[in-house]
Scaffold this motif. Structure first.
Motif, PDB file in Angstrom:
ATOM      1  N   UNK A 432     112.179  17.724  19.547  1.00  0.00           N
ATOM      2  CA  UNK A 432     112.442  16.319  19.793  1.00  0.00           C
ATOM      3  C   UNK A 432     111.123  15.599  20.020  1.00  0.00           C
ATOM      4  N   UNK A 433     111.113  14.318  19.812  1.00  0.00           N
ATOM      5  CA  UNK A 433     109.910  13.500  19.959  1.00  0.00           C
ATOM      6  C   UNK A 433     109.518  13.433  21.437  1.00  0.00           C
ATOM      7  N   UNK A 434     108.195  13.533  21.688  1.00  0.00           N
ATOM      8  CA  UNK A 434     107.691  13.461  23.059  1.00  0.00           C
ATOM      9  C   UNK A 434     107.552  14.802  23.731  1.00  0.00           C
ATOM     10  N   UNK A 435     107.787  15.881  22.985  1.00  0.00           N
ATOM     11  CA  UNK A 435     107.657  17.214  23.588  1.00  0.00           C
ATOM     12  C   UNK A 435     106.199  17.631  23.762  1.00  0.00           C
ATOM     13  N   UNK A 436     105.269  16.950  23.056  1.00  0.00           N
ATOM     14  CA  UNK A 436     103.835  17.302  23.132  1.00  0.00           C
ATOM     15  C   UNK A 436     103.076  16.086  23.632  1.00  0.00           C
ATOM     16  N   UNK A 437     102.199  16.334  24.609  1.00  0.00           N
ATOM     17  CA  UNK A 437     101.353  15.279  25.159  1.00  0.00           C
ATOM     18  C   UNK A 437      99.940  15.820  25.360  1.00  0.00           C
ATOM     19  N   UNK A 438      98.933  14.993  25.036  1.00  0.00           N
ATOM     20  CA  UNK A 438      97.533  15.384  25.246  1.00  0.00           C
ATOM     21  C   UNK A 438      97.154  15.217  26.710  1.00  0.00           C
ATOM     22  N   UNK A 439      96.404  16.191  27.228  1.00  0.00           N
ATOM     23  CA  UNK A 439      95.904  16.130  28.604  1.00  0.00           C
ATOM     24  C   UNK A 439      94.563  15.403  28.579  1.00  0.00           C
ATOM     25  N   UNK A 440      94.511  14.227  29.152  1.00  0.00           N
ATOM     26  CA  UNK A 440      93.302  13.418  29.116  1.00  0.00           C
ATOM     27  C   UNK A 440      92.249  14.006  30.055  1.00  0.00           C
ATOM     28  N   UNK A 441      90.986  14.057  29.545  1.00  0.00           N
ATOM     29  CA  UNK A 441      89.881  14.483  30.399  1.00  0.00           C
ATOM     30  C   UNK A 441      89.009  13.269  30.729  1.00  0.00           C
ATOM     31  N   UNK A 442      88.398  13.296  31.913  1.00  0.00           N
ATOM     32  CA  UNK A 442      87.617  12.148  32.387  1.00  0.00           C
ATOM     33  C   UNK A 442      86.229  12.146  31.750  1.00  0.00           C
ATOM     34  N   UNK A 443      85.809  11.082  31.058  1.00  0.00           N
ATOM     35  CA  UNK A 443      84.446  11.029  30.508  1.00  0.00           C
ATOM     36  C   UNK A 443      83.411  10.993  31.631  1.00  0.00           C
ATOM     37  N   UNK A 444      82.322  11.749  31.450  1.00  0.00           N
ATOM     38  CA  UNK A 444      81.284  11.817  32.487  1.00  0.00           C
ATOM     39  C   UNK A 444      79.955  11.252  31.993  1.00  0.00           C
ATOM     40  N   UNK A 445      79.955  10.662  30.792  1.00  0.00           N
ATOM     41  CA  UNK A 445      78.702  10.133  30.260  1.00  0.00           C
ATOM     42  C   UNK A 445      78.096   9.059  31.134  1.00  0.00           C
ATOM     43  N   UNK A 446      78.936   8.200  31.741  1.00  0.00           N
ATOM     44  CA  UNK A 446      78.425   7.128  32.595  1.00  0.00           C
ATOM     45  C   UNK A 446      77.743   7.673  33.843  1.00  0.00           C
ATOM     46  N   UNK A 447      78.067   8.892  34.233  1.00  0.00           N
ATOM     47  CA  UNK A 447      77.433   9.490  35.409  1.00  0.00           C
ATOM     48  C   UNK A 447      76.220  10.342  35.016  1.00  0.00           C
ATOM     49  N   UNK A 448      76.290  10.949  33.830  1.00  0.00           N
ATOM     50  CA  UNK A 448      75.225  11.875  33.425  1.00  0.00           C
ATOM     51  C   UNK A 448      73.986  11.126  32.953  1.00  0.00           C
ATOM     52  N   UNK A 449      74.156  10.085  32.135  1.00  0.00           N
ATOM     53  CA  UNK A 449      73.000   9.416  31.544  1.00  0.00           C
ATOM     54  C   UNK A 449      72.053   8.824  32.583  1.00  0.00           C
ATOM     55  N   UNK A 450      72.520   8.184  33.666  1.00  0.00           N
ATOM     56  CA  UNK A 450      71.565   7.742  34.694  1.00  0.00           C
ATOM     57  C   UNK A 450      70.780   8.899  35.303  1.00  0.00           C
ATOM     58  N   UNK A 451      71.408  10.060  35.454  1.00  0.00           N
ATOM     59  CA  UNK A 451      70.690  11.207  35.980  1.00  0.00           C
ATOM     60  C   UNK A 451      69.626  11.695  34.996  1.00  0.00           C
ATOM     61  N   UNK A 452      69.972  11.692  33.708  1.00  0.00           N
ATOM     62  CA  UNK A 452      68.980  12.084  32.698  1.00  0.00           C
ATOM     63  C   UNK A 452      67.801  11.122  32.706  1.00  0.00           C
ATOM     64  N   UNK A 453      68.070   9.832  32.801  1.00  0.00           N
ATOM     65  CA  UNK A 453      66.994   8.850  32.855  1.00  0.00           C
ATOM     66  C   UNK A 453      66.149   9.019  34.114  1.00  0.00           C
ATOM     67  N   UNK A 454      66.792   9.349  35.213  1.00  0.00           N
ATOM     68  CA  UNK A 454      66.042   9.586  36.449  1.00  0.00           C
ATOM     69  C   UNK A 454      65.116  10.789  36.303  1.00  0.00           C
ATOM     70  N   UNK A 455      65.607  11.845  35.678  1.00  0.00           N
ATOM     71  CA  UNK A 455      64.769  13.027  35.487  1.00  0.00           C
ATOM     72  C   UNK A 455      63.618  12.735  34.525  1.00  0.00           C
ATOM     73  N   UNK A 456      63.870  11.908  33.509  1.00  0.00           N
ATOM     74  CA  UNK A 456      62.785  11.507  32.610  1.00  0.00           C
ATOM     75  C   UNK A 456      61.715  10.722  33.360  1.00  0.00           C
ATOM     76  N   UNK A 457      62.161   9.814  34.235  1.00  0.00           N
ATOM     77  CA  UNK A 457      61.197   9.045  35.031  1.00  0.00           C
ATOM     78  C   UNK A 457      60.403   9.958  35.959  1.00  0.00           C
ATOM     79  N   UNK A 458      61.063  10.953  36.525  1.00  0.00           N
ATOM     80  CA  UNK A 458      60.360  11.906  37.394  1.00  0.00           C
ATOM     81  C   UNK A 458      59.322  12.695  36.606  1.00  0.00           C
ATOM     82  N   UNK A 459      59.686  13.109  35.406  1.00  0.00           N
ATOM     83  CA  UNK A 459      58.729  13.841  34.565  1.00  0.00           C
ATOM     84  C   UNK A 459      57.522  12.968  34.215  1.00  0.00           C
ATOM     85  N   UNK A 460      57.772  11.695  33.869  1.00  0.00           N
ATOM     86  CA  UNK A 460      56.670  10.799  33.546  1.00  0.00           C
ATOM     87  C   UNK A 460      55.765  10.588  34.755  1.00  0.00           C
ATOM     88  N   UNK A 461      56.352  10.494  35.918  1.00  0.00           N
ATOM     89  CA  UNK A 461      55.545  10.300  37.128  1.00  0.00           C
ATOM     90  C   UNK A 461      54.691  11.528  37.415  1.00  0.00           C
TER      91      UNK A 461
END
Length: 725
Positions: A432-461
């Protein structure tokens, strides 16, 4: 306190072995070996030991160590090796100006042209940035070249001419008859044909005995001496744990593999060399980390006994060898057994003045020999960024391949198989219709990219390697003044300049001090070389001991471009100063020195093809002060004429640019007027068409009305006529 007797070979061997076993090196220090091996792994992008990959997960690696080191190398190589003068020796006295200049030119010539100087500096700097310390060895080499030449079909005269050459040595010789030739005798009355009977009437011509030809192999041996500079792999060098520098160290050594034949050629006893065990490079962690394409060879056996590798240790140790006091000695020994090598039955133990090594570290640890490498500053950042990148990529993979929730009530026996077959546009069978549903995962790019930029700034310093230093992005300079951009670059280059200054004052200065000292002590023949486009006779035996030496690194006044701009500004001030001869502020030699420095910073070999040194001109005495005044006025007039000419050229160029700008403006104005006129004409034509159409419509309506009126009139007339009749 001096010893009372000379040390035996066994005592020297035991002392050298004890010092080597207690030294700091890859062979003995596991921590040093581990840290340098890890730095090499990180440089090559291998982080399997610290961050092993999981099945079906991201294997991405951030290459911060490699990016940082490769980002530093171009700037550092430009500082040290962009011109023909890496080092400059300062004179000891006023009379020593010319001698110091010649020594500067000759030492730079030997380093850059007789040796692979550019690659030596590149390896020296890169080893220091990557492996905590860079090592270079400087020594005087005495060698013999052995060239062989083969000649075929030489006649007797050519063979004799070859033998008369004292520089050639006959190695092999064979002779054979030449191809037969028909002998034709000269027609003389008293000549008898070969083979003819005496008193006979001559006879037919006969074959003459064939001449002999020679096949030879000759050799030419030539002895030559030269200075050699060569980088030493950091894993092959060791030094006493108590040492703070090579110059003051009680012990240091270098391991190196040499063939048995090379050792015999150096004069070591052949029988002893034949009995030594073979040994190639040890398979320690640092050497294996440097090996990227399986260059290591675990087998030390060789089919040819003459070329089999024998690993030797060249030790430099301070000891009271002969009972006269502590001095520095060089001891050659076998790596595996520790046996001291012998020449003519005597142990190779030679007193020397100085160990032939120079070393440098980019981040020195005070009061210690080993400092920190740039890789040490960046490895933790590479680990963190690799973890962040893998987490973000895993998150993206899950977003593209989400997990699925399947209802058991709505699933059929084909549902799971259909889900596993992840084809684009595929179908999944359910009850029957609706028997399958995708389990949504939370995107973490908005949290990871600032950390990557921070580490790049630390390396440059930490390192001074910035994105702006590697190339300016399109939006980097928007809404920023030139002074603000200059401050950004100056702050970013501060760490890089500090590293360059450390290299200049430590390893590079020590290396050129060794080069100068080695040439002065060993080059006894003198040479005639071309320096600054002139052939100069150089005799290092008359050189003085140079303690004052500066390194031309170009870091005190900014980059080379900034220095050239400053020199041009200085040249303009000098022109104004020489225009006032009464003040005596500027002389022609001052201007020549400025122009000479501009040419050198521009990367040219010498200023001679472009400017003439005023000191090279013959001196003409001035008898009358009035003549000197007239000459000064003449020079002033010439300077004014030159300045007027330059001003006229500048005005002409400005006029040309102004005329071009006016022409361009007129052209644009004409094009705009033409476009406007064309639009007006188009509008007028459209208006006329509309008017014509309106008039045509009105005319048709008028004709219709006129015709209707005429019909009405005719009808009226007809009616009236009828009534009248």
């Amino acid at each position: 306190m001096a010893r009372s007797r000379k040390m035996s070979d066994m005592e020297v061997r035991a002392l050298v072995e004890a010092e080597r076993n207690d030294s700091l090196s890859s062979f003995q220090s596991s921590k040093l070996q581990e840290e340098r091996a890890r730095a090499l792994d990180y440089y090559h992008g291998d982080m399997s030991k610290d961050l092993p990959t999981l099945p079906d997960r991201s294997t991405a690696v951030s290459t911060d160590v490699s990016d940082t080191i490769e980002g530093l190398m171009p700037a550092l190589m430009e500082i040290f090796a962009s011109g023909d003068e890496v080092v400059r020796f300062e004179p000891v006295g006023i009379e020593d100006e010319e001698g110091a200049a010649q020594e500067t030119d000759y030492v730079n010539h030997v380093f850059l042209h007789q040796n692979p100087g550019w690659m030596v500096l590149y390896t020296f700097i890169k080893d220091a940035l990557l492996s905590k310390v860079g090592i270079v060895k400087v020594w005087w080499s005495e060698d013999v070249t052995d060239e062989r030449e083969t000649y075929y079909d030489l006649d007797d005269d050519a063979f004799a001419a070859v033998l008369e050459d004292d520089e050639l040595e006959l190695i092999a010789h064979s002779e054979r008859p030449a191809p037969p030739q028909l002998a034709v005798p000269e027609q003389t009355p008293d000549m008898q044909m070969p083979g003819a009977v005496s008193g006979g009437g001559g006879g037919p011509a006969q074959l003459a005995p064939p001449p002999m030809v020679h096949d030879i192999i000759v050799g030419r041996k030539e002895e030559y001496e030269c200075l050699k500079v060569e980088p030493v792999p950091p894993e092959d060098f060791g030094i006493s744990r108590r040492a703070k520098s090579i110059r003051t160290a009680n012990y240091c050594y270098q391991e190196t593999p040499m063939s048995a034949d090379d050792l015999v050629d150096l004069g070591y006893d052949k029988k002893q060399i034949e009995n030594l065990s073979s040994g190639d490079e040890p398979d320690d962690a640092e050497r294996l980390a440097r090996d990227t394409v399986q260059e290591s060879n675990n087998s030390s056996d060789s089919m040819d006994k003459a070329t089999r590798p024998i690993r030797v240790v060249e030790s430099y140790i301070r000891m009271d060898y002969d009972g006269t006091g502590v001095r520095l000695y060089r001891v050659m020994s076998h790596f595996n057994s520790g046996e001291i090598l012998k020449k003519s039955g005597k142990a190779d133990i030679v007193e020397i003045d100085r160990a032939p090594f120079a070393a440098m570290s980019p981040v020195p640890i005070t009061h210690r020999f080993f400092g920190r490498s740039v890789a040490d500053l960046v490895m933790d950042i590479q680990r963190i960024k690799t973890s962040l990148m893998r987490a973000m990529l895993d998150n993206i993979y899950l977003a593209n391949n989400q997990r699925t929730e399947v209802s058991e009530e709505g699933a059929t026996r084909n549902t799971i198989d259909d889900l596993l077959d992840n084809r684009p546009g595929g179908f999944v069978r359910t009850k029957k219709i609706g028997s399958i549903q995708s389990i949504q995962n939370t995107p973490i790019g908005d949290f990871v990219m600032p950390m990557v930029q921070y580490m790049d700034a630390t390396r440059e310093w930490r390192t001074g390697v910035t994105r702006q230093g590697q190339g300016i992005e399109a939006d980097t300079l928007q809404n920023q003044t030139a002074s603000a951009v200059g401050k950004v670059f100056t702050a970013a280059q501060a760490r890089m300049r500090l590293i360059a200054q450390i290299f200049a004052e430590t390893g590079i200065k020590d290396m050129f001090s060794l080069v100068h000292e080695t040439i002065r002590k060993n080059d006894t023949k003198g040479n005639t070389v071309r320096l600054r486009n002139k052939w100069v006779a150089v005799d290092p035996r008359i050189w003085k001991h140079r303690k004052d030496m500066t390194i031309s690194v170009g870091i005190g006044s900014g980059s080379r471009d900034q220095q050239i701009q400053f020199l041009f500004a200085l040249l303009n001030l000098q022109k104004e100063g020489i225009a006032e001869p009464g003040l005596g502020l500027v002389e022609p030699q001052n201007i020549y020195n400025t122009l000479k420095r501009i040419v050198e910073l521009g990367g040219l070999r010498a200023p001679d093809p472009y400017f003439t040194d005023p000191q090279g001109k013959p001196f003409e005495p001035q008898a009358d002060p009035e003549d000197g005044k007239a000459e000064a006025e003449m020079q002033l007039q010439q300077m004014k004429m030159q300045m007027d000419q330059q001003k006229a050229q500048a005005d002409l160029q400005l006029s040309r640019e102004k005329a071009q700008a006016e022409m361009q403006l007129s052209k644009q104005k004409m094009e705009a007027e033409f476009a406007l006129r064309r639009e007006q004409m188009s509008a007028e034509m459209a208006l006329r068409r509309e008017q014509t159409m309106i008039e045509a419509g009105l005319s048709r309506e008028g004709n219709h009305m006129k015709a209707a009126n005429e019909r009405d009139a005719n009808l009226t007339n007809v009616k009236m006529g009828g009534k009248v009749g």
